[in-house]
Design a protein around this motif. Structure first.
Motif, PDB file in Angstrom:
ATOM      1  N   GLU A  41       0.848  -1.210   0.000  1.00  0.00           N
ATOM      2  CA  GLU A  41       0.000   0.000   0.000  1.00  0.00           C
ATOM      3  C   GLU A  41       0.877   1.251   0.000  1.00  0.00           C
ATOM      4  O   GLU A  41       0.625   2.217  -0.730  1.00  0.00           O
ATOM      5  CB  GLU A  41      -0.934  -0.002   1.220  1.00  0.00           C
TER       6      GLU A  41
ATOM      7  N   VAL B 115       2.505   1.750  -3.431  1.00  0.00           N
ATOM      8  CA  VAL B 115       1.576   2.335  -4.413  1.00  0.00           C
ATOM      9  C   VAL B 115       1.558   3.862  -4.244  1.00  0.00           C
ATOM     10  O   VAL B 115       1.623   4.604  -5.228  1.00  0.00           O
ATOM     11  CB  VAL B 115       0.155   1.733  -4.247  1.00  0.00           C
TER      12      VAL B 115
ATOM     13  N   GLN C 141       5.483   0.821  -9.698  1.00  0.00           N
ATOM     14  CA  GLN C 141       4.662   0.238 -10.773  1.00  0.00           C
ATOM     15  C   GLN C 141       4.764  -1.281 -10.855  1.00  0.00           C
ATOM     16  O   GLN C 141       3.876  -1.933 -11.379  1.00  0.00           O
ATOM     17  CB  GLN C 141       5.080   0.846 -12.118  1.00  0.00           C
ATOM     18  N   ARG C 142       5.888  -1.832 -10.370  1.00  0.00           N
ATOM     19  CA  ARG C 142       6.122  -3.268 -10.598  1.00  0.00           C
ATOM     20  C   ARG C 142       6.695  -3.894  -9.328  1.00  0.00           C
ATOM     21  O   ARG C 142       7.622  -3.332  -8.730  1.00  0.00           O
ATOM     22  CB  ARG C 142       7.115  -3.408 -11.761  1.00  0.00           C
TER      23      ARG C 142
ATOM     24  N   ARG D 110      -1.170 -10.011  -5.655  1.00  0.00           N
ATOM     25  CA  ARG D 110      -2.096 -10.171  -6.792  1.00  0.00           C
ATOM     26  C   ARG D 110      -3.163  -9.083  -6.814  1.00  0.00           C
ATOM     27  O   ARG D 110      -3.629  -8.682  -7.872  1.00  0.00           O
ATOM     28  CB  ARG D 110      -2.766 -11.557  -6.732  1.00  0.00           C
ATOM     29  N   GLU D 111      -3.544  -8.607  -5.611  1.00  0.00           N
ATOM     30  CA  GLU D 111      -4.621  -7.605  -5.528  1.00  0.00           C
ATOM     31  C   GLU D 111      -4.093  -6.176  -5.621  1.00  0.00           C
ATOM     32  O   GLU D 111      -4.866  -5.222  -5.505  1.00  0.00           O
ATOM     33  CB  GLU D 111      -5.356  -7.769  -4.171  1.00  0.00           C
ATOM     34  N   SER D 112      -2.792  -5.993  -5.810  1.00  0.00           N
ATOM     35  CA  SER D 112      -2.173  -4.667  -5.678  1.00  0.00           C
ATOM     36  C   SER D 112      -2.561  -3.686  -6.778  1.00  0.00           C
ATOM     37  O   SER D 112      -2.453  -2.483  -6.615  1.00  0.00           O
ATOM     38  CB  SER D 112      -0.647  -4.809  -5.679  1.00  0.00           C
ATOM     39  N   GLY D 113      -2.987  -4.217  -7.944  1.00  0.00           N
ATOM     40  CA  GLY D 113      -3.223  -3.335  -9.086  1.00  0.00           C
ATOM     41  C   GLY D 113      -1.934  -2.967  -9.806  1.00  0.00           C
ATOM     42  O   GLY D 113      -1.956  -2.269 -10.828  1.00  0.00           O
ATOM     43  N   LEU D 114      -0.798  -3.439  -9.295  1.00  0.00           N
ATOM     44  CA  LEU D 114       0.499  -3.170  -9.940  1.00  0.00           C
ATOM     45  C   LEU D 114       0.822  -4.309 -10.908  1.00  0.00           C
ATOM     46  O   LEU D 114       0.143  -5.343 -10.920  1.00  0.00           O
ATOM     47  CB  LEU D 114       1.592  -3.088  -8.873  1.00  0.00           C
ATOM     48  N   GLU D 115       1.877  -4.124 -11.713  1.00  0.00           N
ATOM     49  CA  GLU D 115       2.408  -5.254 -12.479  1.00  0.00           C
ATOM     50  C   GLU D 115       3.101  -6.150 -11.460  1.00  0.00           C
ATOM     51  O   GLU D 115       3.994  -5.679 -10.743  1.00  0.00           O
ATOM     52  CB  GLU D 115       3.459  -4.766 -13.479  1.00  0.00           C
ATOM     53  N   TRP D 116       2.697  -7.409 -11.370  1.00  0.00           N
ATOM     54  CA  TRP D 116       3.302  -8.269 -10.343  1.00  0.00           C
ATOM     55  C   TRP D 116       3.769  -9.590 -10.925  1.00  0.00           C
ATOM     56  O   TRP D 116       3.212 -10.090 -11.919  1.00  0.00           O
ATOM     57  CB  TRP D 116       2.324  -8.526  -9.191  1.00  0.00           C
TER      58      TRP D 116
END
Ligand code: NAP
Length: 281
Positions: free
Chosen positions: A75, A78, A83-84, A117-123
């Motif tokens: 968090e 972000v 971004q990644r 997985r839930e971060s909204g980032l490229e993971w």
């Protein structure tokens, strides 16, 4: 993203140290973070997180086992414009039959994977099996140096993965676009028994290393005689269970999928570690 430093946590550890050096070999700027690292970062002191994340776009996350700090850390990342992210996890994490979780790390790692997985980032998630470097830098290193590996592993085998390969996959995921949303399960090219591992290291070092299979009871009793609290001794024995039961003998294709080449063999690991002075007597 290359003008921004890449944050590597766990930068002094088995995988992080190699990620730092492989990124630097590519000429990329790196912030190497750990409590004793170039950049002081402590998972348990969130006051150190902002300075680590400042100006960063990509992060390798080596979590502190037994905690749920990855979620709040992501968090924060972000908010800093990261971004990644690439998360260090482990093989077997999604298999409730894999191992007893007496040291209580499973819940935290599952939460870290979910937060990633839930971060909204490229993971990307790296799930290695047993590291080959456990024989040179980790769990078994002292026993190898002493010439006798006394473990309750029977004739079980594991497809030990070289941390150089783990780092190469992490570096690819940090620096290339095509790894987003992927989980890479990582292993070596084939299963190796403890007896075979000892023989391979003996050959590479020119010193005899013996594997002595113990019963779980004898192993726990030995550790307690060496001064370990019984609960800790039992927890160590639980960690060996999957090895004895052959649950880590299967081969995963993550190195091939991520890098387009096969993983390094245990023999290559032993030779290169011996040549680099990795087993001083
Ligand atoms: N070993 C295996 O066979 C295996 C297999 C599968 C998965 N795994 C998983 O891989 C992860 C470990 O990765 P690794 O073997 O690369 O690391 P490692 O060699 O165990 O090193 C741990 C790193 O974390 C840092 N660290 C420890 N406590 C910290 C804290 N409070 N704050 C900040 N940094 C801290 C350490 O540096 P400082 O002490 O300087 O802070 C070090 O850089 C674990 O999550 C483990 O469950 C391991």
């Amino acid at each position: 993203m290359s003008e921004h430093p890449i944050l590597v946590t766990g930068a002094t550890g088995k995988s992080g140290r190699r990620v730092v050096s492989q990124l630097r070999a590519k000429g990329l700027p790196v912030r190497a973070a750990a409590r004793s690292g170039e950049h002081v970062f402590d998972w348990t002191d969130s006051g150190t997180w902002d300075a680590a994340l400042e100006g960063v776009r990509s992060v390798y996350i080596v979590q502190l086992d037994g905690t749920k700090l990855v979620r709040p850390f992501i968090e924060r990342a972000v908010r800093h414009g990261v971004q990644r992210i690439v998360l260090a996890s482990g093989r077997g994490i999604d298999n409730p039959e894999y191992a007893k979780d007496s040291s209580g790390v499973l819940e935290g790692i599952l939460d870290s994977e979910a937060a990633t997985r839930e971060s909204g980032l490229e993971w990307t998630i790296s799930r290695p099996g047993w590291f080959a470097q456990n024989f040179s830098e980790g769990f078994f290193a002292d026993a190898v140096r002493a010439g006798e590996l006394r473990l309750p592993a029977g004739d079980g085998a594991a497809s030990f993965v070289d941390a150089e390969d783990i780092a190469a996959v992490v570096v690819a995921a940090l620096t290339e676009d095509r790894h987003a949303g992927r989980i890479y399960e990582l292993s070596g090219p084939r299963a190796v028994t403890l007896a075979e591992a000892a023989a391979t290291i003996s050959e590479a070092t020119g010193r005899e290393i013996r594997y002595v299979p113990l019963s779980v009871e004898d192993y726990v009793a030995e550790l307690v005689r060496q001064g370990l609290p019984p609960a800790d001794a039992e927890a160590f024995a639980d960690v060996i269970d999957p090895l004895r039961e052959g649950k880590d003998a299967y081969v995963s294709d993550g190195v091939q999928r991520a890098l387009g080449r096969p993983p390094r063999s245990f023999s290559d690991f032993a030779k290169s570690t011996a040549a680099a002075g990795g087993w001083p007597v």
